[in-house]
Design a protein around this motif. Structure first.
Motif, PDB file in Angstrom:
ATOM      1  N   ALA A 435       0.832  -1.207   0.000  1.00 54.77           N
ATOM      2  CA  ALA A 435       0.000   0.000   0.000  1.00 54.77           C
ATOM      3  C   ALA A 435       0.863   1.252   0.000  1.00 54.77           C
ATOM      4  N   ALA A 436       0.207   2.363  -0.320  1.00 52.08           N
ATOM      5  CA  ALA A 436       0.871   3.669  -0.273  1.00 52.08           C
ATOM      6  C   ALA A 436      -0.132   4.703   0.215  1.00 52.08           C
ATOM      7  N   ILE A 437       0.347   5.642   1.031  1.00 48.42           N
ATOM      8  CA  ILE A 437      -0.474   6.750   1.526  1.00 48.42           C
ATOM      9  C   ILE A 437       0.174   8.054   1.063  1.00 48.42           C
ATOM     10  N   ASP A 438      -0.651   8.935   0.453  1.00 44.46           N
ATOM     11  CA  ASP A 438      -0.094  10.189  -0.053  1.00 44.46           C
ATOM     12  C   ASP A 438      -0.188  11.297   0.998  1.00 44.46           C
ATOM     13  N   MET A 439       0.222  12.520   0.613  1.00 45.47           N
ATOM     14  CA  MET A 439       0.283  13.647   1.547  1.00 45.47           C
ATOM     15  C   MET A 439      -1.078  14.012   2.120  1.00 45.47           C
ATOM     16  N   GLY A 441      -3.398  11.824   2.834  1.00 42.46           N
ATOM     17  CA  GLY A 441      -3.915  10.707   3.632  1.00 42.46           C
ATOM     18  C   GLY A 441      -4.692   9.689   2.829  1.00 42.46           C
ATOM     19  N   ASN A 442      -4.688   9.796   1.492  1.00 44.46           N
ATOM     20  CA  ASN A 442      -5.405   8.846   0.649  1.00 44.46           C
ATOM     21  C   ASN A 442      -4.618   7.547   0.523  1.00 44.46           C
ATOM     22  N   LEU A 443      -5.350   6.436   0.474  1.00 42.91           N
ATOM     23  CA  LEU A 443      -4.740   5.105   0.473  1.00 42.91           C
ATOM     24  C   LEU A 443      -4.936   4.424  -0.876  1.00 42.91           C
ATOM     25  N   ASP A 444      -3.895   3.781  -1.347  1.00 40.03           N
ATOM     26  CA  ASP A 444      -3.956   2.917  -2.523  1.00 40.03           C
ATOM     27  C   ASP A 444      -3.335   1.584  -2.123  1.00 40.03           C
ATOM     28  N   ALA A 445      -4.096   0.468  -2.231  1.00 36.57           N
ATOM     29  CA  ALA A 445      -3.608  -0.802  -1.683  1.00 36.57           C
ATOM     30  C   ALA A 445      -3.925  -1.966  -2.606  1.00 36.57           C
ATOM     31  N   THR A 446      -2.998  -2.897  -2.657  1.00 30.34           N
ATOM     32  CA  THR A 446      -3.187  -4.174  -3.342  1.00 30.34           C
ATOM     33  C   THR A 446      -3.140  -5.289  -2.303  1.00 30.34           C
ATOM     34  N   LEU A 447      -4.155  -6.159  -2.335  1.00 25.46           N
ATOM     35  CA  LEU A 447      -4.242  -7.263  -1.381  1.00 25.46           C
ATOM     36  C   LEU A 447      -4.190  -8.579  -2.143  1.00 25.46           C
ATOM     37  N   VAL A 448      -3.296  -9.446  -1.746  1.00 27.83           N
ATOM     38  CA  VAL A 448      -3.249 -10.813  -2.270  1.00 27.83           C
ATOM     39  C   VAL A 448      -3.425 -11.743  -1.075  1.00 27.83           C
ATOM     40  N   GLU A 500      -8.142 -24.413  -1.619  1.00 30.25           N
ATOM     41  CA  GLU A 500      -7.418 -23.156  -1.486  1.00 30.25           C
ATOM     42  C   GLU A 500      -7.900 -22.179  -2.554  1.00 30.25           C
ATOM     43  N   ILE A 501      -8.141 -20.955  -2.161  1.00 31.42           N
ATOM     44  CA  ILE A 501      -8.515 -19.900  -3.103  1.00 31.42           C
ATOM     45  C   ILE A 501      -7.596 -18.709  -2.892  1.00 31.42           C
ATOM     46  N   GLN A 502      -7.111 -18.163  -3.996  1.00 32.71           N
ATOM     47  CA  GLN A 502      -6.314 -16.943  -3.927  1.00 32.71           C
ATOM     48  C   GLN A 502      -7.142 -15.788  -4.467  1.00 32.71           C
ATOM     49  N   GLU A 503      -7.180 -14.720  -3.691  1.00 32.68           N
ATOM     50  CA  GLU A 503      -7.984 -13.539  -4.026  1.00 32.68           C
ATOM     51  C   GLU A 503      -7.061 -12.343  -4.259  1.00 32.68           C
ATOM     52  N   TYR A 504      -7.323 -11.632  -5.339  1.00 30.03           N
ATOM     53  CA  TYR A 504      -6.586 -10.402  -5.621  1.00 30.03           C
ATOM     54  C   TYR A 504      -7.570  -9.243  -5.575  1.00 30.03           C
ATOM     55  N   LEU A 505      -7.255  -8.197  -4.807  1.00 29.73           N
ATOM     56  CA  LEU A 505      -8.094  -7.010  -4.713  1.00 29.73           C
ATOM     57  C   LEU A 505      -7.226  -5.764  -4.875  1.00 29.73           C
ATOM     58  N   HIS A 506      -7.790  -4.781  -5.552  1.00 28.94           N
ATOM     59  CA  HIS A 506      -7.169  -3.453  -5.551  1.00 28.94           C
ATOM     60  C   HIS A 506      -8.161  -2.480  -4.934  1.00 28.94           C
ATOM     61  N   ILE A 507      -7.688  -1.705  -3.948  1.00 26.09           N
ATOM     62  CA  ILE A 507      -8.573  -0.860  -3.143  1.00 26.09           C
ATOM     63  C   ILE A 507      -8.016   0.553  -3.076  1.00 26.09           C
ATOM     64  N   THR A 508      -8.922   1.525  -3.164  1.00 27.81           N
ATOM     65  CA  THR A 508      -8.552   2.919  -2.894  1.00 27.81           C
ATOM     66  C   THR A 508      -9.465   3.443  -1.799  1.00 27.81           C
ATOM     67  N   ALA A 509      -8.913   4.313  -0.954  1.00 25.47           N
ATOM     68  CA  ALA A 509      -9.698   4.891   0.147  1.00 25.47           C
ATOM     69  C   ALA A 509      -9.279   6.346   0.338  1.00 25.47           C
ATOM     70  N   GLN A 510     -10.276   7.210   0.303  1.00 27.82           N
ATOM     71  CA  GLN A 510     -10.006   8.633   0.508  1.00 27.82           C
ATOM     72  C   GLN A 510      -9.864   8.932   2.006  1.00 27.82           C
ATOM     73  N   ASN A 511      -8.865   9.748   2.329  1.00 27.66           N
ATOM     74  CA  ASN A 511      -8.690  10.242   3.705  1.00 27.66           C
ATOM     75  C   ASN A 511      -8.585   9.120   4.728  1.00 27.66           C
ATOM     76  N   TYR A 512      -7.893   8.046   4.358  1.00 24.64           N
ATOM     77  CA  TYR A 512      -7.740   6.968   5.325  1.00 24.64           C
ATOM     78  C   TYR A 512      -6.903   7.433   6.519  1.00 24.64           C
TER      79      TYR A 512
END
Length: 636
Positions: A435-439, A441-448, A500-512
């Motif tokens: 994940a990454a958080i910008d100045m 506070g917004n979040l950009d995340a990849t979950l595997v 077994e199941i593998q899940e890939y998600l891409h998530i964005t969140a404002q003002n996390y």
């Protein structure tokens, strides 16, 4: 003479007034209204057994509805079918003072097919009535009568419906012929029933008074174990020409052997398919899996419930021709396929419920089953097959069927078996977050995330049984962020004994993350937080029960904006207890926040005296899961 008439009039008036006053809500003791949404004022459930195949059940009760939350208890509902007639329905509505307001009219009783959207045909029906009154408090009183043509199930007594439901008085009465053998199992009942033999019949009576409402407790055992309940069963019984004995599990199994006799004959085309699939395979497991795959591709689940068909499977030829069946028919069909391949499979009856990991009572042979599966011994191991699913992995039973006692039907009767139980290391959730958080506070995340065993059940359902829109709605509601969007999803599956199941998600969140001046406040455990918190000082009434174990591993790497340095870091935590183990570690280095979280829950049943330790363990996890990192922007 006039004096006698006057006394008679006064007596009649007093009887009428007494009847009206009996439902005056002011007469309910305060101890029963405390924490209650409804109070059962009185009840009598009476079973009159006439013979091994006939019984009449009369039920009468009155319930005072105290508030909006209790209105569901005001609805009358009961079922009937080919083996059970329902008649003599009557009901009355009373206001808070006990004044009679309205009686049930025949035209107001709705009559429906009991359609579960999975049954092709059924003779199950139910009748429903509601006065639709909402001036609280008020009282409804109902009575009805059922006539059983064939006895296999007998009604059970459960006077208290839920924890916010109090009981003023309830009675359970059973009348039997002198030579009739009745068996019973009771929970939370002081003493034994009153048994009276009057020379013509035997009467059993159970009665309770003043059962109080109480607050809900998380992780409780099953409801019938924590409140008063009585279950009854016959020894000898008969249903639609089939006679049976229920004094032992083996004898109960013999009844099902009767129901299944001659129903395993396959048509010639299916026999050829079986041999084409299995003759070149030498391993019994490979043969069984090939036939299970054949079953999944060539059949689908549809319930057919007619008369004794609720217990007797449709024959293998029927399933082969129609390409469908219910759990009984499909399990019998799989058994027939295995038989044709020279393999021995066993039909298994089980109570399937995610909240019920007990299964049957070993000391009380009784027909409390709602599902059928198949098992096949394979050396030291036993393979299990859920025959109603077109997507389930062969060998996996899951939370609704696994980890409980069931009745396996052998050639000579029934035997108690344990369905598969899965350990923590088989029920994994291993998640890597980048994940990454910008100045701002917004979040950009990849979950595997890799899910195995019981923990893959929800991803499996999202993968196979939902639309893309429903899946995204679920994910957007489920993850532990205040405002976010799941904009990419994908799933892959590894079909094995432990799926077994593998899940890939891409998530964005404002003002996390919160921004305040030069500081940035981040809760780095982004997605896997314990949701419960407990008051350590509460008095625990019931056992604490964890139905299954699991192990979660979360590894998070969160990129933070340039120019920030850690001002405050959470403390690492390492816990070990009888309830499980938890460890979380936080690090900040080179513009990265790193978090590693391990949580293992241990299945078990723990006494109320363990509650303070349990509450502290969960509360410590709750706090650590929400730990905060404070970053401060460096001065230029």
């Amino acid at each position: 003479m006039k004096t006698c008439k006057l006394l008679l009039i006064i007596l009649c008036v007093n009887i009428v007034l007494a009847k009206a006053q009996s439902f005056n809500t002011m007469l309910i003791p305060d101890s029963l209204t405390k924490d209650a949404n409804a109070v059962k004022r009185y009840e009598e459930l009476k079973i009159s057994i006439k013979d091994v195949d006939r019984a009449v059940v009369s039920h009468k009760y009155a319930i005072t509805i105290l508030n909006e939350a209790g209105r569901g208890y005001a609805t009358y509902s009961n079922t009937y079918d080919k083996l059970k007639d329902l008649s003599n329905i009557d009901g009355t509505l009373y206001d808070a003072a006990g004044k009679e307001l309205k009686n049930v009219k025949r035209k107001d009783i709705a009559d429906y097919v009991d359609d579960d959207n999975m049954s092709l045909v059924t003779d199950d029906r139910y009748k429903v009535h509601n006065f639709y009154y909402n001036a609280y408090p008020y009282t409804v009183a109902y009575k009805d009568e059922e006539t059983f043509d064939g006895i296999y199930f007998l009604p059970y007594w459960l006077p208290q419906k839920s924890n916010h439901y109090a009981v003023e008085q309830s009675r359970f009465v059973i009348e039997t012929p002198l030579n009739y053998k009745l068996r019973y199992k009771q929970f939370k009942y002081a003493g034994q029933p009153v048994i009276v033999n009057d020379g013509k019949k035997i009467t059993y009576t159970w009665e309770v008074k003043n059962l109080h409402a109480f607050d809900n407790e998380a992780y409780c055992p099953q409801w019938e174990e924590i409140t008063t309940s009585v279950f009854v069963a016959p020894v000898n019984f008969k249903m639609q020409g089939y006679a049976g004995i229920m004094d032992t599990w083996q004898n109960l199994g013999k009844f099902h052997v009767q129901l299944m006799n001659g129903r395993d004959v396959l048509p010639e085309n299916v026999r050829k398919d079986v041999h084409a699939l299995t003759d070149n395979l030498s391993n019994p497991k490979e043969k069984a899996f090939a036939l299970y795959n054949y079953l999944q591709k060539n059949t689908r689940y549809i319930s057919v419930q007619l008369g004794i068909g609720g217990w007797q499977p449709y024959d293998a030829n029927y399933v082969a021709a129609k390409k469908y069946g219910d759990c009984k028919a499909l399990s019998n069909y799989m058994k027939s396929l295995l038989k044709e391949a020279g393999l021995k499979g066993y039909y298994v009856l089980v109570n399937a419920d995610d909240d019920d990991t007990r299964g049957l009572w070993e000391d009380f042979p009784s027909p409390y089953f709602n599902h059928a599966v198949l098992c096949m011994p394979d050396g030291k191991d036993t393979l299990w097959f859920e025959c109603t699913s077109q997507t389930a992995t062969p060998g996996f039973m899951g939370s609704s069927v696994g980890n409980r006692k069931a009745l396996m039907i052998g050639d000579d009767g029934g035997y108690i078996v344990n369905t598969p139980s899965y350990k923590a290391e088989q029920n994994l959730q291993i998640r890597t977050v980048t994940a990454a958080i910008d100045m701002e506070g917004n979040l950009d995340a990849t979950l595997v995330t890799k899910y195995t065993g019981i923990q893959q059940q929800i991803p499996h359902a999202l993968m196979y049984h939902t639309t893309k829109e429903d899946r995204e709605k679920y994910l957007n509601d489920e993850l532990n962020l205040p405002t976010y969007k799941v904009d990419k999803t994908s799933y892959t599956e590894n079909r094995s004994l432990i799926p077994e199941i593998q899940e890939y998600l891409h998530i964005t969140a404002q003002n996390y993350a919160s921004v305040s001046g030069r500081r940035l406040f981040i809760k780095p455990n982004l997605f896997n937080k314990t949701g419960n918190k407990f008051n350590v000082d509460d008095e625990r009434l019931f056992d604490i029960e964890y139905p299954y174990s699991f192990h979660d591993i979360d590894s998070l790497d969160i990129k933070i904006p340039d120019g920030y340095a850690p001002e405050a870091l959470p403390k690492n935590l390492d816990l070990n207890s009888k309830f499980g183990a938890y460890k979380i570690e936080f690090k900040v280095a080179d513009n990265d926040i790193n978090v590693v979280r391990n949580y293992t829950r241990s299945a078990g049943r723990f006494p109320p005296s363990d509650y303070p330790e349990f509450a502290k363990f969960i509360n410590d996890i709750y706090k650590a899961d929400r730990s905060q990192v404070v970053l401060v922007k460096k001065e230029n």
